[in-house]
Design an enzyme around this catalytic site. Sequence first.
Site, PDB file in Angstrom:
ATOM      1  N   GLY A  12      33.261  35.395   2.454  1.00 21.61           N
ATOM      2  CA  GLY A  12      33.949  35.778   1.214  1.00 21.61           C
ATOM      3  C   GLY A  12      33.172  36.847   0.476  1.00 21.61           C
ATOM      4  N   ARG A  19      30.297  39.037  -2.874  1.00 23.34           N
ATOM      5  CA  ARG A  19      29.818  40.428  -2.871  1.00 23.34           C
ATOM      6  C   ARG A  19      28.492  40.524  -3.642  1.00 23.34           C
ATOM      7  NH1 ARG A  19      33.856  44.969  -4.601  1.00 23.34           N
ATOM      8  NH2 ARG A  19      34.320  44.949  -2.378  1.00 23.34           N
ATOM      9  N   ASP A  62      38.223  34.682   9.639  1.00 25.24           N
ATOM     10  CA  ASP A  62      38.931  33.664   8.851  1.00 25.24           C
ATOM     11  C   ASP A  62      38.158  32.352   8.984  1.00 25.24           C
ATOM     12  OD1 ASP A  62      40.613  31.801   7.741  1.00 25.24           O
ATOM     13  OD2 ASP A  62      42.323  32.237   9.049  1.00 25.24           O
ATOM     14  N   TYR A 157      42.227  21.891  -5.253  1.00 23.68           N
ATOM     15  CA  TYR A 157      40.997  22.700  -5.348  1.00 23.68           C
ATOM     16  C   TYR A 157      39.833  21.823  -5.805  1.00 23.68           C
ATOM     17  CZ  TYR A 157      37.778  26.359  -6.965  1.00 23.68           C
ATOM     18  OH  TYR A 157      36.673  27.157  -7.164  1.00 23.68           O
ATOM     19  N   ALA A 159      39.406  18.622  -5.512  1.00 23.00           N
ATOM     20  CA  ALA A 159      39.011  17.702  -4.433  1.00 23.00           C
ATOM     21  C   ALA A 159      38.242  18.448  -3.351  1.00 23.00           C
ATOM     22  CB  ALA A 159      40.251  17.039  -3.838  1.00 23.00           C
ATOM     23  N   SER A 160      38.704  19.664  -3.043  1.00 17.94           N
ATOM     24  CA  SER A 160      38.033  20.437  -1.985  1.00 17.94           C
ATOM     25  C   SER A 160      36.588  20.739  -2.378  1.00 17.94           C
ATOM     26  CB  SER A 160      38.798  21.733  -1.698  1.00 17.94           C
ATOM     27  OG  SER A 160      38.597  22.705  -2.722  1.00 17.94           O
ATOM     28  N   ASP A 191      33.363  35.762 -13.745  1.00 18.40           N
ATOM     29  CA  ASP A 191      34.285  36.890 -13.885  1.00 18.40           C
ATOM     30  C   ASP A 191      34.578  37.527 -12.522  1.00 18.40           C
ATOM     31  OD1 ASP A 191      35.835  38.826 -14.920  1.00 18.40           O
ATOM     32  OD2 ASP A 191      34.224  39.928 -15.923  1.00 18.40           O
ATOM     33  N   THR A 192      35.556  36.967 -11.811  1.00 18.83           N
ATOM     34  CA  THR A 192      35.936  37.502 -10.497  1.00 18.83           C
ATOM     35  C   THR A 192      37.467  37.457 -10.366  1.00 18.83           C
ATOM     36  OG1 THR A 192      36.117  35.446  -9.232  1.00 18.83           O
ATOM     37  CG2 THR A 192      33.888  36.328  -9.539  1.00 18.83           C
TER      38      THR A 192
HETATM   39  P1  NAD Z   1      37.241  35.994  -5.063  1.00 19.51           P
HETATM   40  O1  NAD Z   1      38.679  35.697  -4.890  1.00 19.51           O
HETATM   41  O2  NAD Z   1      36.821  37.175  -5.840  1.00 19.51           O
HETATM   42  O3  NAD Z   1      36.500  36.056  -3.644  1.00 19.51           O
HETATM   43  C1  NAD Z   1      36.803  35.200  -2.595  1.00 19.51           C
HETATM   44  C2  NAD Z   1      36.680  35.974  -1.278  1.00 19.51           C
HETATM   45  O4  NAD Z   1      36.890  35.055  -0.207  1.00 19.51           O
HETATM   46  C3  NAD Z   1      37.738  37.074  -1.141  1.00 19.51           C
HETATM   47  O5  NAD Z   1      37.128  38.282  -0.768  1.00 19.51           O
HETATM   48  C4  NAD Z   1      38.645  36.552  -0.055  1.00 19.51           C
HETATM   49  O6  NAD Z   1      39.240  37.577   0.729  1.00 19.51           O
HETATM   50  C5  NAD Z   1      37.680  35.701   0.751  1.00 19.51           C
HETATM   51  N1  NAD Z   1      38.379  34.704   1.579  1.00 19.51           N
HETATM   52  C6  NAD Z   1      39.401  33.901   1.190  1.00 19.51           C
HETATM   53  N2  NAD Z   1      39.796  33.148   2.218  1.00 19.51           N
HETATM   54  C7  NAD Z   1      39.017  33.473   3.264  1.00 19.51           C
HETATM   55  C8  NAD Z   1      38.973  33.035   4.608  1.00 19.51           C
HETATM   56  N3  NAD Z   1      39.825  32.122   5.083  1.00 19.51           N
HETATM   57  N4  NAD Z   1      38.028  33.568   5.424  1.00 19.51           N
HETATM   58  C9  NAD Z   1      37.175  34.512   4.966  1.00 19.51           C
HETATM   59  N5  NAD Z   1      37.186  34.979   3.704  1.00 19.51           N
HETATM   60  C10 NAD Z   1      38.101  34.459   2.867  1.00 19.51           C
HETATM   61  O7  NAD Z   1      36.651  34.689  -5.746  1.00 19.51           O
HETATM   62  P2  NAD Z   1      35.160  34.284  -6.191  1.00 19.51           P
HETATM   63  O8  NAD Z   1      35.248  33.806  -7.576  1.00 19.51           O
HETATM   64  O9  NAD Z   1      34.172  35.302  -5.823  1.00 19.51           O
HETATM   65  O10 NAD Z   1      34.999  32.993  -5.275  1.00 19.51           O
HETATM   66  C11 NAD Z   1      33.900  32.775  -4.413  1.00 19.51           C
HETATM   67  C12 NAD Z   1      33.626  31.286  -4.360  1.00 19.51           C
HETATM   68  O11 NAD Z   1      33.212  30.838  -5.645  1.00 19.51           O
HETATM   69  C13 NAD Z   1      34.847  30.429  -4.002  1.00 19.51           C
HETATM   70  O12 NAD Z   1      34.449  29.391  -3.138  1.00 19.51           O
HETATM   71  C14 NAD Z   1      35.273  29.873  -5.338  1.00 19.51           C
HETATM   72  O13 NAD Z   1      35.982  28.674  -5.198  1.00 19.51           O
HETATM   73  C15 NAD Z   1      33.927  29.687  -6.005  1.00 19.51           C
HETATM   74  N6  NAD Z   1      33.935  29.558  -7.465  1.00 19.51           N
HETATM   75  C16 NAD Z   1      34.409  30.568  -8.250  1.00 19.51           C
HETATM   76  C17 NAD Z   1      34.383  30.412  -9.631  1.00 19.51           C
HETATM   77  C18 NAD Z   1      34.895  31.490 -10.562  1.00 19.51           C
HETATM   78  O14 NAD Z   1      35.134  31.183 -11.746  1.00 19.51           O
HETATM   79  N7  NAD Z   1      35.018  32.731 -10.126  1.00 19.51           N
HETATM   80  C19 NAD Z   1      33.896  29.223 -10.203  1.00 19.51           C
HETATM   81  C20 NAD Z   1      33.424  28.226  -9.356  1.00 19.51           C
HETATM   82  C21 NAD Z   1      33.456  28.406  -7.986  1.00 19.51           C
END
Ligand code: NAD
Length: 254
Positions: A12, A19, A62, A157, A159-160, A191-192
């Site tokens: 991801g 990133r 994936d 989400y 639960a996951s 902030d994403t």
């Molecule tokens: P994001 O949507 O910006 O990034 C998620 C990335 O995962 C995307 O680039 C997407 O293309 C990639 N992705 C999705 N499904 C995929 C798959 N099957 N195989 C490979 N890549 C895949 O979101 P984010 O906020 O950067 O999320 C990153 C992690 O942080 C996630 O696990 C999210 O649940 C977790 N998270 C985010 C927050 C938040 O507030 N942003 C809070 C808690 C946890």
Amino acid sequence: MEIAGKVALVTGAGSGIGRACAERLAREGAKVVVVDIDTAGGEETVRRITAAGGEAAFVQGDVGTPEGIAETFRAAKRVFGRLDIVHNNAGIMTGDTPGWPDAPLEKVHRVIAVNTSGVIMGTRAAVEAFRGHGEGGVVVNTASIAGLGPLPFDPVYAASKAAVIHFTKSCAILKELENVRVNAVAPGMVDTPIIAKTGDGTRPAKWLEPSLEGAVLLPPERIAEEVVRLIRDDALAGEVSVVMHESAQPAAGG
Ligand code: NAD
């Protein structure tokens, strides 16, 4: 673990937290395998790392299917010859088109497949990869504070992510068994783009609006800082580190 000179895989990593973590690990001197299902995002992360003088390569994959995980790790190991650090970070929300409980069954299964099975299978594949060189390694899983408190409008989400937390804690023993430390970061709201993906992808879901009002979203770089700490500190195994703004409520996160 010293990060400089190691090879790190981040899933991801084409957006948001992944990133920021990939960029930070590259700045710390790791070679980074950027994994994402989204080619444009993944390639952009590699471009940014390379432009900053770091070393990275993109592997499209994936993590939501066992075959996808197997192929991704096979390809990733070939890129720089080994893996030392694996950050299972990719995650998705159920979204609001429609949301729970009307979300299509495939979507419900997909959230579990990516967020939970992706982390479990990714940890398994990481241990296998580390066995290849016999020097152990570090796994960091991305959980969420939604795994600690209820998230009534996206319970799938929640639960996951609860599963990721319990899985990570239960993997503490891998330190003794395999010289592999498995830790997790559990962010609050960051902030994403995932914030907009609670809704239709262009704007957040209605149910999130009250939580967003006046909320301070953490920059993804703050999560990267914690991930680096979890990798560096050789004493940490089975650790779940909550990172959220002091004003945040435990159940409000993505
Ligand atoms: P994001 O949507 O910006 O990034 C998620 C990335 O995962 C995307 O680039 C997407 O293309 C990639 N992705 C999705 N499904 C995929 C798959 N099957 N195989 C490979 N890549 C895949 O979101 P984010 O906020 O950067 O999320 C990153 C992690 O942080 C996630 O696990 C999210 O649940 C977790 N998270 C985010 C927050 C938040 O507030 N942003 C809070 C808690 C946890």
